[in-house]
Design a protein around this motif. Structure first.
Motif, PDB file in Angstrom:
ATOM      1  N   ASN A   1       0.851  -1.191   0.000  1.00 37.35           N
ATOM      2  CA  ASN A   1       0.000   0.000   0.000  1.00 37.35           C
ATOM      3  C   ASN A   1       0.886   1.240   0.000  1.00 37.35           C
ATOM      4  O   ASN A   1       1.624   1.476   0.959  1.00 37.35           O
ATOM      5  N   THR A   2       0.814   2.026  -1.057  1.00 39.49           N
ATOM      6  CA  THR A   2       1.643   3.234  -1.156  1.00 39.49           C
ATOM      7  C   THR A   2       1.242   4.295  -0.135  1.00 39.49           C
ATOM      8  O   THR A   2       2.007   5.217   0.130  1.00 39.49           O
ATOM      9  N   ASN A   3       0.021   4.168   0.396  1.00 43.33           N
ATOM     10  CA  ASN A   3      -0.554   5.193   1.275  1.00 43.33           C
ATOM     11  C   ASN A   3      -0.624   6.556   0.602  1.00 43.33           C
ATOM     12  O   ASN A   3      -0.614   7.601   1.258  1.00 43.33           O
ATOM     13  N   LYS A   4      -0.706   6.519  -0.720  1.00 42.45           N
ATOM     14  CA  LYS A   4      -0.983   7.723  -1.514  1.00 42.45           C
ATOM     15  C   LYS A   4      -2.443   7.652  -1.951  1.00 42.45           C
ATOM     16  O   LYS A   4      -2.851   6.698  -2.603  1.00 42.45           O
ATOM     17  N   LYS A   5      -3.217   8.642  -1.536  1.00 47.53           N
ATOM     18  CA  LYS A   5      -4.626   8.651  -1.918  1.00 47.53           C
ATOM     19  C   LYS A   5      -4.749   8.754  -3.437  1.00 47.53           C
ATOM     20  O   LYS A   5      -3.997   9.481  -4.087  1.00 47.53           O
ATOM     21  N   ARG A   6      -5.732   8.047  -3.978  1.00 48.23           N
ATOM     22  CA  ARG A   6      -5.882   7.984  -5.431  1.00 48.23           C
ATOM     23  C   ARG A   6      -6.679   9.195  -5.930  1.00 48.23           C
ATOM     24  O   ARG A   6      -7.790   9.079  -6.425  1.00 48.23           O
TER      25      ARG A   6
ATOM     26  N   GLU B   1       4.467   7.447  -6.970  1.00 50.30           N
ATOM     27  CA  GLU B   1       4.469   6.538  -5.823  1.00 50.30           C
ATOM     28  C   GLU B   1       4.409   5.077  -6.265  1.00 50.30           C
ATOM     29  O   GLU B   1       5.178   4.236  -5.773  1.00 50.30           O
ATOM     30  N   LEU B   2       3.494   4.753  -7.165  1.00 51.39           N
ATOM     31  CA  LEU B   2       3.384   3.370  -7.631  1.00 51.39           C
ATOM     32  C   LEU B   2       4.643   2.937  -8.376  1.00 51.39           C
ATOM     33  O   LEU B   2       5.133   1.824  -8.188  1.00 51.39           O
TER      34      LEU B   2
ATOM     35  N   ILE C   1      10.212 -11.634  -7.745  1.00 50.16           N
ATOM     36  CA  ILE C   1      10.284 -12.102  -9.137  1.00 50.16           C
ATOM     37  C   ILE C   1       9.326 -11.364 -10.067  1.00 50.16           C
ATOM     38  O   ILE C   1       9.359 -11.557 -11.278  1.00 50.16           O
ATOM     39  N   GLY C   2       8.479 -10.490  -9.524  1.00 47.29           N
ATOM     40  CA  GLY C   2       7.576  -9.726 -10.366  1.00 47.29           C
ATOM     41  C   GLY C   2       6.737  -8.789  -9.520  1.00 47.29           C
ATOM     42  O   GLY C   2       6.448  -9.071  -8.350  1.00 47.29           O
ATOM     43  N   ALA C   3       6.359  -7.630 -10.092  1.00 48.01           N
ATOM     44  CA  ALA C   3       5.549  -6.659  -9.356  1.00 48.01           C
ATOM     45  C   ALA C   3       4.797  -5.772 -10.343  1.00 48.01           C
ATOM     46  O   ALA C   3       5.241  -5.567 -11.474  1.00 48.01           O
ATOM     47  N   ARG C   4       3.670  -5.246  -9.865  1.00 52.58           N
ATOM     48  CA  ARG C   4       2.863  -4.340 -10.700  1.00 52.58           C
ATOM     49  C   ARG C   4       1.901  -3.556  -9.830  1.00 52.58           C
ATOM     50  O   ARG C   4       1.574  -3.973  -8.720  1.00 52.58           O
ATOM     51  N   MET C   5       1.450  -2.410 -10.353  1.00 58.10           N
ATOM     52  CA  MET C   5       0.343  -1.707  -9.719  1.00 58.10           C
ATOM     53  C   MET C   5      -0.928  -2.539  -9.915  1.00 58.10           C
ATOM     54  O   MET C   5      -1.026  -3.363 -10.822  1.00 58.10           O
ATOM     55  N   THR C   6      -1.905  -2.334  -9.032  1.00 56.89           N
ATOM     56  CA  THR C   6      -3.202  -2.975  -9.194  1.00 56.89           C
ATOM     57  C   THR C   6      -4.274  -1.954  -8.862  1.00 56.89           C
ATOM     58  O   THR C   6      -4.087  -1.109  -7.987  1.00 56.89           O
ATOM     59  N   GLY C   7      -5.378  -2.020  -9.575  1.00 59.12           N
ATOM     60  CA  GLY C   7      -6.445  -1.051  -9.358  1.00 59.12           C
ATOM     61  C   GLY C   7      -6.405   0.065 -10.379  1.00 59.12           C
ATOM     62  O   GLY C   7      -5.780  -0.046 -11.434  1.00 59.12           O
ATOM     63  N   ALA C   8      -7.077   1.166 -10.060  1.00 63.01           N
ATOM     64  CA  ALA C   8      -7.234   2.263 -11.021  1.00 63.01           C
ATOM     65  C   ALA C   8      -5.941   3.022 -11.267  1.00 63.01           C
ATOM     66  O   ALA C   8      -5.734   3.596 -12.336  1.00 63.01           O
TER      67      ALA C   8
ATOM     68  N   PHE D   1      -2.632   5.806  -9.873  1.00 65.71           N
ATOM     69  CA  PHE D   1      -2.393   7.101  -9.227  1.00 65.71           C
ATOM     70  C   PHE D   1      -2.468   6.998  -7.704  1.00 65.71           C
ATOM     71  O   PHE D   1      -3.030   7.854  -7.032  1.00 65.71           O
ATOM     72  N   GLY D   2      -1.900   5.953  -7.162  1.00 62.68           N
ATOM     73  CA  GLY D   2      -1.944   5.701  -5.731  1.00 62.68           C
ATOM     74  C   GLY D   2      -2.575   4.349  -5.466  1.00 62.68           C
ATOM     75  O   GLY D   2      -2.765   3.544  -6.375  1.00 62.68           O
TER      76      GLY D   2
END
Length: 391
Positions: free
Chosen positions: A215-220, A317-318, A332-339, A341-342
Motif C-alpha cells: 500500500n503506497t498510502n498515496k490517496k488515489r 508513488e506506484l 520475481i515480479g511486481a505491478r500496480m493494481t487497481g485504477a 495514481f496511488g
C-alpha cells in the motif's frame, strides 16, 4: 482477525441489549486483480482473486423492526427503521452501503427482520482492494442467510450489489469487484469476461513464493478523472476502427489495425496497452495452468511497464514502490493494481525473503516519496461465507 476477540467486541458493542439470541458470524474478502488492468470496460478479460484480508460481520436478530449498524473501524453508528423509507444521506458515511442493500432487498420483496449488526475489517480503506464491494456483498449474504436462505446464487449477489453501488451509492462501477468477492475460491484466481460473466477458475498455487500487497498510502486523487479520460480515449479508438469494420470493443481490435488506421500517438499507446494487456491475461492463465509462477511474475512486470508508459496511470508513488520491489532480493515480479495514481501494488516474493523485502522497500520508498508504505502478506481464499463459530 481473532474471531474470539470479534465475539467479545459484539457483546461489548451491544451490551445494552437484553436479547441473548444466537449470533451468526460471516466473512467477506477483499479482492486483488492479479493482471488485466483497465480491461473490464474494453471488452476483455480480468483476473481477480479473493483475499484473506476482508470484513467480518456479526448479526443477531431483534424483537423490533430496527436494524442497528456499528463498526469497530468507525465511531459512527446508524439505526434503520424498516417501517420508514430508506434514503442516501451523506452524513451516514459508510453506513450508506448497508442501507442501500437493505433498501434494495425490501424493494425486491424480502421480508427483513430487525437485527443488531457489527462489522470489523482489516482491509485498508481506499487502497484499491474493494472494501466497498466486500461490505455490500457481506451485508447481502448475511441478511439473506440469516433469514433462512441456504442455496444462495452468488453470481446473482454480484449483480445485485453492483446495482446497489450504481443506483443507491451513485458509483458507476463494473462487476469485477463484486464477482470476485462473491465467487472467490481458495488458491484459485478467476478468469472473468465482464461482458458475458463467463468465468474459469485457474490454480494460483505459489509454492515457495507469497503474494505481498504494498500500500503506497498515496490517496488515489486522480484515479476517477483519469479513469473517465482513458475510457473516452479508448472509445475514440473504437470509433475510428468502426469506420472500417464493425467492432464492439477495443479488445476486438488487432495492433495491425491500430497501426493502419490510428494516427494519433496518444490513442495508439492507449490501444497498445489494452490489446497487449488482454493478451497477457490469456497467457497468464496458460502459464499458471502449467505451474509456471516465474513466467506469470514476468507478465506482472510487463503489465506495470505498459500501464506506466502506454496507459500512463501509475504515478510517482506506484512506480517507485514497484521499481524498489523489483530490485529487492527474492522478488520475481511486481505491478500496480487497481485504477492507479496511488493505492496498492502487488509483488511475488520468495517467502523466506519477505521480512527483508519489507524493510528494504519501505526504506527506499520513504526516501523518495516521504511516505511510509504498509505491507500485507495475503493468501487467496474463498468468497463470502458463514463462519463456523459456536455461541
Amino acid at each position: 482477525m481473532d474471531i474470539l476477540r470479534f465475539k467479545g467486541l459484539f457483546k461489548e458493542k451491544y451490551s445494552e441489549r437484553s436479547e441473548q439470541g444466537p449470533v451468526q458470524y460471516f466473512f467477506s474478502p477483499g479482492r486483488v486483480n492479479l493482471i488485466g488492468e483497465h480491461i473490464d470496460y474494453n471488452g476483455g478479460y480480468v483476473f481477480p482473486a479473493a483475499l484473506s484480508l476482508g470484513i467480518y460481520g456479526a448479526l443477531r436478530f431483534r424483537a423490533d423492526r430496527f436494524i442497528q449498524l456499528k463498526s469497530t473501524n468507525a465511531s459512527q453508528s446508524v439505526t434503520i427503521n424498516l417501517a420508514e423509507p430508506i434514503v442516501y444521506k451523506p452524513e451516514d458515511g459508510w453506513a450508506n452501503y448497508p442501507k442501500g442493500v437493505i433498501k434494495q432487498l425490501l424493494d425486491d420483496g424480502h421480508l427483513l427482520k430487525g437485527c443488531d449488526i457489527l462489522f470489523s475489517g482489516d482491509l485498508p480503506d481506499g487502497a484499491g482492494l474493494s472494501s466497498s464491494a466486500a461490505l455490500l456483498v457481506l451485508v447481502t449474504f448475511m441478511l439473506r442467510y440469516a433469514d433462512g436462505e441456504r442455496d444462495i446464487d452468488k453470481v446473482a449477489i454480484a449483480k445485485f450489489t453492483q446495482k446497489v453501488e450504481n443506483q443507491f451509492i451513485g458509483v458507476n462501477c463494473g462487476i469485477m469487484d463484486q464477482f470476485a468477492v462473491a465467487m472467490g475460491k481458495k488458491d484459485v484466481a478467476i478468469l472473468l469476461d465482464c461482458n458475458t460473466l463467463h468465468y474459469k477458475y485457474t490454480p494460483f498455487a505459489l509454492g515457495e513464493y507469497s503474494l505481498v500487497i504494498m500500500n503506497t498510502n498515496k490517496k488515489r486523487e486522480l484515479a476517477e478523472s483519469k479513469y473517465n479520460e482513458r475510457r473516452d480515449e479508448c472509445e475514440q479508438v473504437v470509433d475510428i476502427i468502426k469506420k472500417h469494420r464493425q467492432v464492439e470493443s477495443l479488445c476486438q481490435v488487432s495492433m495491425s489495425e491500430i497501426d493502419k488506421y490510428v494516427e494519433n500517438d496518444v490513442l495508439r499507446r492507449r490501444a497498445s496497452h489494452v490489446i497487449s494487456e488482454n493478451n497477457r491475461v490469456r497467457l497468464a492463465v496458460e502459464l499458471l495452468d502449467k505451474g509456471d509462477i516465474v513466467g506469470f511474475a514476468n507478465l506482472m512486470t510487463q503489465s506495470h511497464n505498459s500501464l506506466k508508459t502506454d496507459y500512463e496511470v501509475t504515478g510517482v508513488e506506484l512506480d517507485c514502490i514497484v521499481e524498489n520491489a523489483l530490485l529487492a532480493k527474492g522478488c520475481i515480479g511486481a505491478r500496480m493494481t487497481g485504477a492507479g495514481f496511488g493505492g496498492c501494488a502487488i509483488a511475488l516474493v520468495a517467502t523466506c525473503n519477505i521480512e527483508q523485502f519489507k524493510v528494504v522497500v519501505a526504506q527506499e520508498y520513504q526516501k523518495t516519496t516521504g511516505l511510509l508504505p504498509d505491507f500485507y502478506v495475503a493468501s487467496i481464499v474463498d468468497g463470502v461465507r458463514l463462519l463456523d463459530v459456536k455461541n
